[in-house]
Design an enzyme around this catalytic site. Sequence first.
Site, PDB file in Angstrom:
ATOM      1  N   TRP A 127      19.741  55.025  -1.764  1.00 39.30           N
ATOM      2  CA  TRP A 127      21.218  54.353  -1.670  1.00 39.30           C
ATOM      3  C   TRP A 127      20.767  52.990  -1.166  1.00 39.30           C
ATOM      4  O   TRP A 127      20.173  52.824  -0.074  1.00 39.30           O
ATOM      5  CB  TRP A 127      22.189  55.124  -0.804  1.00 39.30           C
ATOM      6  CG  TRP A 127      23.453  54.318  -0.674  1.00 39.30           C
ATOM      7  CD1 TRP A 127      24.176  54.200  -1.926  1.00 39.30           C
ATOM      8  CD2 TRP A 127      24.257  54.361   0.556  1.00 39.30           C
ATOM      9  NE1 TRP A 127      25.500  53.594  -1.322  1.00 39.30           N
ATOM     10  CE2 TRP A 127      25.528  53.647   0.217  1.00 39.30           C
ATOM     11  CE3 TRP A 127      24.080  54.622   1.963  1.00 39.30           C
ATOM     12  CZ2 TRP A 127      26.452  53.438   1.037  1.00 39.30           C
ATOM     13  CZ3 TRP A 127      25.089  54.462   2.612  1.00 39.30           C
ATOM     14  CH2 TRP A 127      26.338  53.994   2.443  1.00 39.30           C
ATOM     15  N   ASP A 208      21.133  62.919   5.529  1.00 34.09           N
ATOM     16  CA  ASP A 208      21.962  62.392   5.282  1.00 34.09           C
ATOM     17  C   ASP A 208      22.879  63.087   4.181  1.00 34.09           C
ATOM     18  O   ASP A 208      22.404  63.596   3.093  1.00 34.09           O
ATOM     19  CB  ASP A 208      21.804  60.926   4.503  1.00 34.09           C
ATOM     20  CG  ASP A 208      23.012  60.439   4.156  1.00 34.09           C
ATOM     21  OD1 ASP A 208      24.204  60.390   4.455  1.00 34.09           O
ATOM     22  OD2 ASP A 208      23.023  59.199   3.252  1.00 34.09           O
ATOM     23  N   ALA A 210      26.212  63.467   1.908  1.00 32.19           N
ATOM     24  CA  ALA A 210      27.514  62.552   1.575  1.00 32.19           C
ATOM     25  C   ALA A 210      28.257  63.292   0.441  1.00 32.19           C
ATOM     26  O   ALA A 210      29.163  62.726   0.029  1.00 32.19           O
ATOM     27  CB  ALA A 210      27.086  61.150   1.283  1.00 32.19           C
ATOM     28  N   LYS A 243      33.680  61.785  -0.163  1.00 30.24           N
ATOM     29  CA  LYS A 243      33.464  62.018  -1.604  1.00 30.24           C
ATOM     30  C   LYS A 243      33.898  63.610  -1.637  1.00 30.24           C
ATOM     31  O   LYS A 243      34.944  63.627  -2.506  1.00 30.24           O
ATOM     32  CB  LYS A 243      32.227  62.204  -1.951  1.00 30.24           C
ATOM     33  CG  LYS A 243      31.150  61.048  -1.684  1.00 30.24           C
ATOM     34  CD  LYS A 243      31.796  59.773  -2.474  1.00 30.24           C
ATOM     35  CE  LYS A 243      31.218  58.376  -1.944  1.00 30.24           C
ATOM     36  NZ  LYS A 243      30.411  57.758  -1.963  1.00 30.24           N
TER      37      LYS A 243
END
Length: 396
Positions: A127, A208, A210, A243
Amino acid sequence: MPFSTLTPQPNDPLLALIKSYAADPREEKIDLGVGVFRDERGATPIMAAVKQAEEQLLTTQDSKSYLGPEGDKGFVTAIAEHLFGEIQTHRAIDGLQTPGGTGALRLAGELLVRSGVKRIIVASPTWANHLAIFQEVGLSVITTPCFDLKTQSFDLKGFSETLNAAEAGDAVLLHGCCQNPLGIDPTKQDWRVIADIIASRQLLPLIDIAYQGLGDGWEKDNLGARTILSAVPYGLLAYSCDKNFGLYRERTGALYVSAPDAESLHCTLSNLLHLARTNWSMPPDHGAAVVRLILTNAALHTVWREELETMRQRILSLRHELAHLGTIGSLNLAPIAHGKGMFATLPLTPSQVTWLREHYAIYMAHTGRINIAGFGEGDIQRFGSALHALMKQNIA
Ligand SMILES: Cc1ncc(COP(=O)(O)O)c(C=O)c1O
């Protein structure tokens, strides 16, 4: 003159793409650029469980008084229970609420610098904001290409070599699930290998997450994080609810620390609270309060889990439909079926991406990343025809 030393910064290419998509009058246009979930009507609706939790909040919340830099502790604990499970019996784990996953990553980066960490290792591509955040806080970012787009596979050997060459104390960024932008995750065995190397080289993992629930499922998507955190004394985990709860603009996230004992956890957490206080003082409340209500109320939890699973199933069936296009010229779409989460990256050049946009009104990032949830009814057939036409063009 103030600010005279500043140079203009480029616009985010994805935001520019959103604007040109909106301005395109062609009815058949397809938006694969934007990074939000879309249903079959192309909408990003508020989840029913979220609406119900919001209604409850509206009638029961009796104060907007400050909560403190840690934010909503009930939210932080509720996510932790689902995420870490039994690891919490042999690791001291706690965290704080942050403005989205981005706030968590920023805080983690600042904590690393404050602790004397100089370098962070990142398997690329990643990302784009990862690189920007870590550079901005002053870390040296070591990127190693670790994926083969043609076969859509993770290069465990290459990543292991990079980790084995790292210095003790280096940080390592890991996508816990649903890698963005590739959708290519390590397997269960890969996670074991990565965990062993991180432990033996005394590296510090920053995980991470997400997209929990959009890959192999809400329970299974924590496998990577649990494997890593069980193997090492210290770890950080940045979490986003934006999300999987569809809360995007509510900026809902958390940062967790896993430590060997309560004393070391307390010291690290106190530093995070201090950093949070000097950044945003206290995080925005609404999204976290909604997630807390959903995770602590059995009825709401059931509604939300069903909705999350419907989202996951939609992505899965689109992945299979795409994979069914098979081989088109030098492109083999079959491995897309095995990817995880909303994103995949096709081995296309920026000129090929531009050609698809100009000739077929198909919008995707110049890197070839597509948001699979962006396909509406009949779009994948049209996408296949566009790729066939593209492959006949000989565009490099
Ligand atoms: C891999 C990854 N990490 C973190 C984030 C940050 O999410 P948030 O919107 O909660 O800041 C994103 C958002 O796109 C992401 O893709």
